[in-house]
Write a protein that holds these residues in place. Structure first.
Motif, short mmCIF file in Angstrom:
data_model
loop_
_atom_site.label_atom_id
_atom_site.label_comp_id
_atom_site.label_asym_id
_atom_site.label_seq_id
_atom_site.Cartn_x
_atom_site.Cartn_y
_atom_site.Cartn_z
N ASP A 1 0.86 -1.17 0.00
CA ASP A 1 0.00 0.00 0.00
C ASP A 1 0.90 1.22 0.00
O ASP A 1 1.25 1.76 1.05
N ILE B 1 1.44 6.30 -3.42
CA ILE B 1 1.29 6.82 -4.77
C ILE B 1 -0.05 6.32 -5.30
O ILE B 1 -0.70 5.48 -4.69
N SER B 2 -0.44 6.83 -6.43
CA SER B 2 -1.71 6.43 -7.03
C SER B 2 -1.78 4.91 -7.16
O SER B 2 -0.87 4.28 -7.69
N ARG B 3 -2.86 4.34 -6.65
CA ARG B 3 -3.01 2.88 -6.70
C ARG B 3 -3.01 2.38 -8.14
O ARG B 3 -2.43 1.34 -8.44
N GLY B 4 -3.62 3.13 -9.04
CA GLY B 4 -3.65 2.72 -10.45
C GLY B 4 -2.27 2.69 -11.07
O GLY B 4 -1.90 1.74 -11.76
N TRP B 5 -1.47 3.75 -10.82
CA TRP B 5 -0.12 3.80 -11.35
C TRP B 5 0.76 2.74 -10.72
O TRP B 5 1.62 2.15 -11.38
N ALA B 6 0.56 2.49 -9.42
CA ALA B 6 1.36 1.46 -8.75
C ALA B 6 1.05 0.09 -9.36
O ALA B 6 1.96 -0.72 -9.59
N ARG B 7 -0.21 -0.17 -9.63
CA ARG B 7 -0.58 -1.47 -10.23
C ARG B 7 -0.05 -1.58 -11.66
O ARG B 7 0.44 -2.63 -12.07
N SER C 1 2.55 0.06 -12.97
CA SER C 1 4.00 -0.06 -12.90
C SER C 1 4.41 -1.44 -12.39
O SER C 1 5.34 -2.06 -12.92
#
Length: 186
Positions: free
Chosen positions: A128, A131-137, A139
């Motif tokens: 967790d 950073i943005s959850r979408g960008w983390a996923r 990336s």
């Protein structure tokens, strides 16, 4: 204001100077640009042989570094002497393998980079992060995919890595060659 290498913040100034092309003279930018373009062309046109040559060069530098460590061991005492000898031998062996088997070394390095990418991607997907959850996923997914490809097809990945590196050097070299034309004269 100039600082000595011993003062706090001196390392930041060194990094800042290295990353700021405005601090370089026109001739140094042109020389660096020519080298980048030549190496970039070699890597793009013949990625396998060129990357093998770069790995051999790294192997040679590791052998030189090992020699310096082993010579330094003669003047060191106690644990430092032991550390210099052990580290020097390990660095020498690594350099010798890289110099004598550059393709194998490049493939092994590619597998290690693949493992690193796989672990980093899983970390990005599982943690967790602030950073943005979408960008983390996104990336994390790209890192897992890249890591998987590097591990499953290391030789092809090594060549692709060399080719993409060549393209990057071509762009960097072109930028370094164009920058002096755009830089106002003092």
């Amino acid at each position: 204001m100039t600082r000595s290498a011993d003062e706090p913040g001196a390392a930041i100034l060194v990094v800042e100077a290295a990353l700021n092309p405005a601090r370089f003279s026109r001739s140094s930018m042109i020389i660096r640009g020519i080298f980048a373009v030549v190496i970039g062309l070699l890597l793009t046109v013949s990625p396998g042989e060129s990357a093998a040559g770069i790995v051999m060069g790294i192997g040679f530098l590791l052998i030189l570094d090992a020699a310096v460590l082993l010579v330094a061991a003669f003047s060191a005492k106690g644990r430092l002497r032991t550390a210099c000898i052990v580290y020097g031998i390990l660095i020498f062996l690594t350099g010798a393998i890289a110099f004598t088997s550059p393709i194998l070394t490049g493939v092994v390095w590619t597998i290690l980079i693949g493992i690193w990418q796989l672990v980093a991607g899983i970390h990005l997907l599982a943690d967790d992060l602030p950073i943005s959850r979408g960008w983390a996923r996104f990336s994390g997914g790209m890192a897992v995919l890249t890591g998987f490809l590097f591990i499953v097809w290391p030789a092809a990945s090594f060549l692709a890595f060399a080719w993409v590196g060549g393209l990057l050097l071509l762009v960097t070299g072109a930028s370094l060659l164009i920058a002096p034309l755009l830089k106002p004269k003092n």
